[in-house]
Design a protein around this motif. Structure first.
Motif, PDB file in Angstrom:
ATOM      1  N   VAL A 129       0.878  -1.271   0.055  1.00  0.00           N
ATOM      2  CA  VAL A 129      -0.083  -0.081  -0.003  1.00  0.00           C
ATOM      3  C   VAL A 129       0.862   1.313   0.023  1.00  0.00           C
ATOM      4  O   VAL A 129       0.704   2.341  -0.671  1.00  0.00           O
ATOM      5  CB  VAL A 129      -0.943  -0.030   1.206  1.00  0.00           C
TER       6      VAL A 129
ATOM      7  N   THR B  87       3.139   0.371  -5.383  1.00  0.00           N
ATOM      8  CA  THR B  87       2.501   0.695  -4.234  1.00  0.00           C
ATOM      9  C   THR B  87       1.229   1.464  -4.936  1.00  0.00           C
ATOM     10  O   THR B  87       1.126   1.907  -6.007  1.00  0.00           O
ATOM     11  CB  THR B  87       3.558   1.683  -3.541  1.00  0.00           C
ATOM     12  N   HIS B  88       0.520   1.677  -3.906  1.00  0.00           N
ATOM     13  CA  HIS B  88      -0.909   2.340  -4.289  1.00  0.00           C
ATOM     14  C   HIS B  88      -0.557   3.697  -4.013  1.00  0.00           C
ATOM     15  O   HIS B  88      -0.974   4.523  -4.691  1.00  0.00           O
ATOM     16  CB  HIS B  88      -2.033   1.660  -3.345  1.00  0.00           C
ATOM     17  N   HIS B  89      -0.024   3.893  -2.636  1.00  0.00           N
ATOM     18  CA  HIS B  89       0.094   5.407  -2.341  1.00  0.00           C
ATOM     19  C   HIS B  89       1.487   6.129  -2.923  1.00  0.00           C
ATOM     20  O   HIS B  89       2.471   5.222  -2.709  1.00  0.00           O
ATOM     21  CB  HIS B  89       0.076   5.448  -0.867  1.00  0.00           C
TER      22      HIS B  89
ATOM     23  N   TRP C 172      -5.688   1.440   5.389  1.00  0.00           N
ATOM     24  CA  TRP C 172      -4.821   0.173   4.884  1.00  0.00           C
ATOM     25  C   TRP C 172      -5.469  -0.886   4.630  1.00  0.00           C
ATOM     26  O   TRP C 172      -5.485  -1.625   3.579  1.00  0.00           O
ATOM     27  CB  TRP C 172      -3.601  -0.166   5.995  1.00  0.00           C
TER      28      TRP C 172
ATOM     29  N   GLU D 123      -7.632  -0.800   1.418  1.00  0.00           N
ATOM     30  CA  GLU D 123      -7.100  -0.857   0.125  1.00  0.00           C
ATOM     31  C   GLU D 123      -5.922  -1.983  -0.105  1.00  0.00           C
ATOM     32  O   GLU D 123      -5.608  -2.471  -1.369  1.00  0.00           O
ATOM     33  CB  GLU D 123      -6.076   0.368   0.083  1.00  0.00           C
ATOM     34  N   ARG D 124      -5.599  -2.721   1.019  1.00  0.00           N
ATOM     35  CA  ARG D 124      -5.028  -4.179   1.193  1.00  0.00           C
ATOM     36  C   ARG D 124      -5.543  -4.979   0.068  1.00  0.00           C
ATOM     37  O   ARG D 124      -4.583  -5.939  -0.663  1.00  0.00           O
ATOM     38  CB  ARG D 124      -4.469  -4.478   2.211  1.00  0.00           C
TER      39      ARG D 124
END
Length: 268
Positions: A43, A63-65, A228, A231-232
């Motif tokens: 994430v 990564t997402h962020h 978290w 979105e994980r």
């Protein structure tokens, strides 16, 4: 598979032009011609995730962020973000980010969240006017209706565990059959959830006053989970895509990058 080839695949699935104007997504660092055999998905890109990538021998981190969402004037190793950048360069690890372009994709972040909760007949909460199959959030229905109290417990059981609690606002005995979800901070879609006519809206990072006003205005019940945890689940979908299309090994990080580590007090 080269870094550049992996980027091309990710760009096709999550085009950077789908991201919000304020967002910073795409290729962050690394050598385009470097070889990739193993990808770590997380994430956030923080020191613990870099530790995990180095230990696993991953040459690429997804990564997402975004690590560099807000402007910086220096990546000197004396700064927090600079230390991460320098470590990854020294270790030969590339970094790529899909953020709001991953949110609106189909399948995207909220599809994975809806699937984790067992929702069926899923559709966008706020469809993209140009491509209504995409958009922010998702709406779906539970296979069997349950009370808000039972749905809150269901969400806590189905989503990744964190130090934070799953909390709900509304009548605990109210029936929940239809649910809207949005991975990450979902304040912006409270009005969409209210207009949709769902029984409950599950998202993260809900604030006191917007939640209070939403309920006072007759909006659906609210279920608030940690950022978290919401979105994980998507990372597993991205990992499966990379294994199938790129033939690389994948490792999904379960390092909880939430800043909160303790939960004390009355949780009833």
């Amino acid at each position: 598979m080269r870094v550049a080839d992996l980027i091309e695949l990710l760009q096709q699935r999550y085009p950077t032009e789908w991201a919000e104007d304020w967002d910073r997504v795409g290729f962050v660092l690394g050598e385009p011609d470097a070889e990739v055999t193993r990808v770590l998905l997380a994430v956030d890109c923080d020191p613990a995730v870099v530790d995990e990538a180095e230990a696993a021998g991953a040459e690429f981190v997804f990564t997402h962020h975004p690590l560099l969402l807000r402007g910086v004037s220096s990546v000197a190793p004396t700064t927090y973000k600079g230390r991460i950048v320098h470590r990854m360069i020294r270790s030969g690890i590339a970094l790529y980010t899909a953020h709001t372009n991953g949110d609106v994709a189909n399948p995207g972040v909220s599809d994975a969240l809806a699937a984790a909760l067992g929702l069926v007949d899923v559709r966008p909460l706020r469809p993209d006017p140009r491509a209504p199959e995409r958009g922010h959030g998702r709406i779906g229905r539970l296979p069997e209706p349950m009370s808000l109290a039972a749905f809150t417990a269901h969400a806590a059981a189905r989503l990744p565990k964190t130090a934070g609690a799953v909390r709900a606002a509304g009548d605990p005995d109210a029936t929940v059959a239809t649910v809207a979800v949005s991975g990450g901070a979902g304040d912006a879609f409270l009005a969409d959830a209210a207009r949709s006519g769902v029984d409950a809206y599950l998202t993260a990072d809900l604030r006191h006053h917007p939640a209070q006003e939403h309920l006072a205005g007759g909006g659906p019940a609210l279920v608030d989970v940690t950022h978290w945890a919401s979105e994980r689940p998507w990372l597993d979908d991205v990992a499966a895509f990379l294994r199938a299309e790129a033939g690389v090994q994948t490792l999904v990080s379960d390092v909880d990058t939430s800043p909160w580590v303790l939960l004390e007090g009355n949780h009833s």
